[in-house]
Design an enzyme around this catalytic site. Structure first.
Site, PDB file in Angstrom:
ATOM      1  CB  CYS A   1      -0.907   0.009   1.017  1.00  0.00           C
ATOM      2  SG  CYS A   1      -2.011  -1.567   1.292  1.00  0.00           S
TER       3      CYS A   1
ATOM      4  N   GLY B   1      -1.075   0.749  -5.078  1.00  0.00           N
ATOM      5  CA  GLY B   1      -2.273   0.211  -4.603  1.00  0.00           C
ATOM      6  C   GLY B   1      -3.518   0.726  -5.596  1.00  0.00           C
TER       7      GLY B   1
ATOM      8  CG  ASN C   1       3.246  -0.235   2.966  1.00  0.00           C
ATOM      9  OD1 ASN C   1       2.619  -1.251   2.443  1.00  0.00           O
ATOM     10  ND2 ASN C   1       4.369   0.175   2.568  1.00  0.00           N
ATOM     11  N   GLY C   2       1.798  -2.901   4.887  1.00  0.00           N
ATOM     12  CA  GLY C   2       2.559  -3.943   5.608  1.00  0.00           C
ATOM     13  C   GLY C   2       1.587  -5.203   6.025  1.00  0.00           C
TER      14      GLY C   2
ATOM     15  CE1 TYR D   1       5.562  -5.026 -11.175  1.00  0.00           C
ATOM     16  CE2 TYR D   1       4.814  -4.849  -8.956  1.00  0.00           C
ATOM     17  CZ  TYR D   1       4.338  -5.062 -10.413  1.00  0.00           C
ATOM     18  OH  TYR D   1       3.175  -4.981 -10.777  1.00  0.00           O
TER      19      TYR D   1
END
Length: 504
Positions: free
Chosen positions: A2, A28, A101-102, A257
């Site tokens: 995210c 996201g 985020n995670g 990526y």
């Protein structure tokens, strides 16, 4: 994976947070949300969809205040329903909102603790709501009506003791300011920016430096592993190390990526890292195939372009854009199911025949995960007239699931699981296959002038999970919620927590 943003400004921050989220949209595409604070009141807008679709003029006008946080989401173990869109909010103590985020690897145990010991109910399938309630409980334990800086940092320290996994967090405490912190390994990225104005300094935190750059802020520094920062409503920044044994081990797949090439994470340039990946991969190809017959190097857009250009330069082979991308299709890796993923590849890319016809083509991608995209692209190259199709991955074989917030699927759906490189080559249909070696990847990212990074979280390649608490049972649970059959089920997807409760 995210994207998160937090900001304390000298004027209304809604537009700046919106602009920052559009820059982080690549992290996201499932949902987006903004929570702002004006004096003693929160204002929230969140829903499923892209940033541009979630926020209309009427929503922006209602997001009042000089402080706010924002989030763009793509689901891992949680549901894709709008109920799981962030930020989340609890009214006690003080009034707290949080975006995350995670992924917490001990979410099952924490949910049970919250109910049995803390008397808190979790209403969604998201571990972000669990993290919010843990933080809220630890602040509540302070018991003080007036919240001091030390109270906040002590609460974060207790969060670190209870929570395991990879997490970067921004939290908004009503009328007081923004708290941001990062897990003790720094797995998920988080950076601080500052902008000087006539009225004083404005601060922001964001998942990637590109959001800070685009909004005209100066990159101050990264939040250190285990560190917490507090930016109060007056625009003053305070910080403290809150973890007992912090270790710098950022996720290496950010550089392969996820991150934008113009971002700098933990002092490391994503762009230069990808350039060096191309150089290292060219070196390997020349070792394995010194008398190569490659006529042209073609990237699979967009993430592999930087590596492919440098690879072609070092091989002395022309670089060409052989695929044209439809930019209105989302990132294929993030697609929720196999059927949707297969369909989207053909909608996303179209081959330029003249770049392939009667040539030995080397296709370059950032990585190979499921292999579905690679198979179809190789066939597209053959259909366009390629004489031979070689394939190169800027990353090593992805053999293990990710548990820290990237939706790497069930290990059985990873094409490299249980296969050697010759078998993978046959499976995807290429004439030759070249993978980056892990040590070369690490050296590509780890530049000599960044001594703080001690290691990388590389579990998708080597199966070594840096938090040390990932069990076989846990991996079985996440496989149950991440495989494509679960995602294609018409019922609401079950979270890791739901599955645990069913089996209990």
């Amino acid at each position: 994976m995210c994207g998160i943003i937090g900001m304390v400004g000298k004027s209304c921050v809604n537009q700046a947070i919106y602009d920052g989220l559009t820059v982080l949209q690549h992290r996201g595409q499932d949902a987006a949300g903004i929570m702002t604070c004006d004096e003693e009141r929160f204002y929230l807008r969140k829903d499923n969809g892209l940033v541009k679709d979630v926020f209309r003029t009427r929503h922006m006008l209602s997001l009042l205040g000089n402080m706010g946080i924002g989030h763009v989401r793509y689901p891992t173990a949680g549901s894709s329903s709008s109920a799981d869109a962030q930020p989340f909010y609890v009214n006690s103590p003080y009034g707290i909102a949080l975006a995350h985020n995670g992924n917490l690897t001990n979410a099952v145990e924490l949910k049970d603790e919250l109910f049995r010991s803390d008397r808190r109910h979790i209403n969604t399938t998201s571990d972000s709501e669990i993290l919010l309630n843990i933080f809220a409980h630890e602040l509540h334990e302070n018991g003080a009506l007036e919240l001091e800086n030390d109270n906040i940092f002590d609460a974060v320290a207790r969060v670190h003791k209870r929570c395991s996994g990879g997490y970067a967090v921004v939290s908004l405490i009503i009328g007081r300011g923004i708290v941001a912190f990062r897990d003790a390994f720094g797995i998920r990225p988080l950076m601080i920016g500052v902008r000087k104005t006539d009225k004083g300094d404005e601060y922001m935190v964001a998942s990637e430096s590109v959001a800070i750059d685009v909004l005209g802020f100066e990159r101050l520094r990264d939040v250190e592993p285990g560190e917490a920062i507090f930016i109060n409503s007056d625009g003053e920044l305070f910080s403290r190390q809150c973890a007992e044994n912090p270790t710098y081990a950022p996720c290496i797949f950010e550089f392969v990526y996820f991150a934008r090439p113009d971002s700098i994470i933990d002092g490391l340039s994503v762009y230069k890292s990808r350039m060096r990946m191309g150089e290292k991969l060219a070196d390997k190809i020349m070792r394995v195939l010194p008398e190569h017959d490659i006529d042209v190097v073609i990237p699979i857009p967009d993430t592999s372009r930087t590596s492919a250009m440098q690879l072609a330069y070092k091989l002395g082979v022309p670089y060409r854009e052989g695929f044209i991308k439809n930019r209105y299709i989302g990132r294929t890796f993030i697609m929720p199911g196999q059927q949707q993923r297969k369909k989207s590849v053909h909608q996303k890319l179209n081959a330029i025949d003249l770049e392939f016809r009667n040539k030995t083509v080397l296709l370059v991608d950032d990585s190979i995960v499921r292999g579905t995209t690679s198979q179809q692209i190789i066939q597209m190259a053959r259909d366009a007239g390629a004489k031979q199709v070689y394939f190169a991955s800027a990353a090593p074989p992805v053999r293990f699931p990710n548990v820290y917030g990237i939706d790497m699927p069930s290990s059985k759906e990873l094409i490299a699981f249980g296969r050697d490189e010759d078998e993978i080559n046959r499976e995807i249909g290429s004439d030759r296959l070249f993978y980056q070696d892990l040590e070369d990847l690490i050296q590509s990212v780890l530049h000599k002038n960044v001594p703080d990074v001690e290691q990388f979280e590389s579990s998708v390649f080597n199966g070594e999970y840096v938090t040390g608490d990932v069990t076989v049972d846990y991996l079985k649970h996440i496989e149950g919620v991440r495989n494509d059959s679960a995602k294609s089920n018409k019922e609401q997807p079950k979270s890791v927590i739901d599955m645990h409760n069913e089996s209990a």
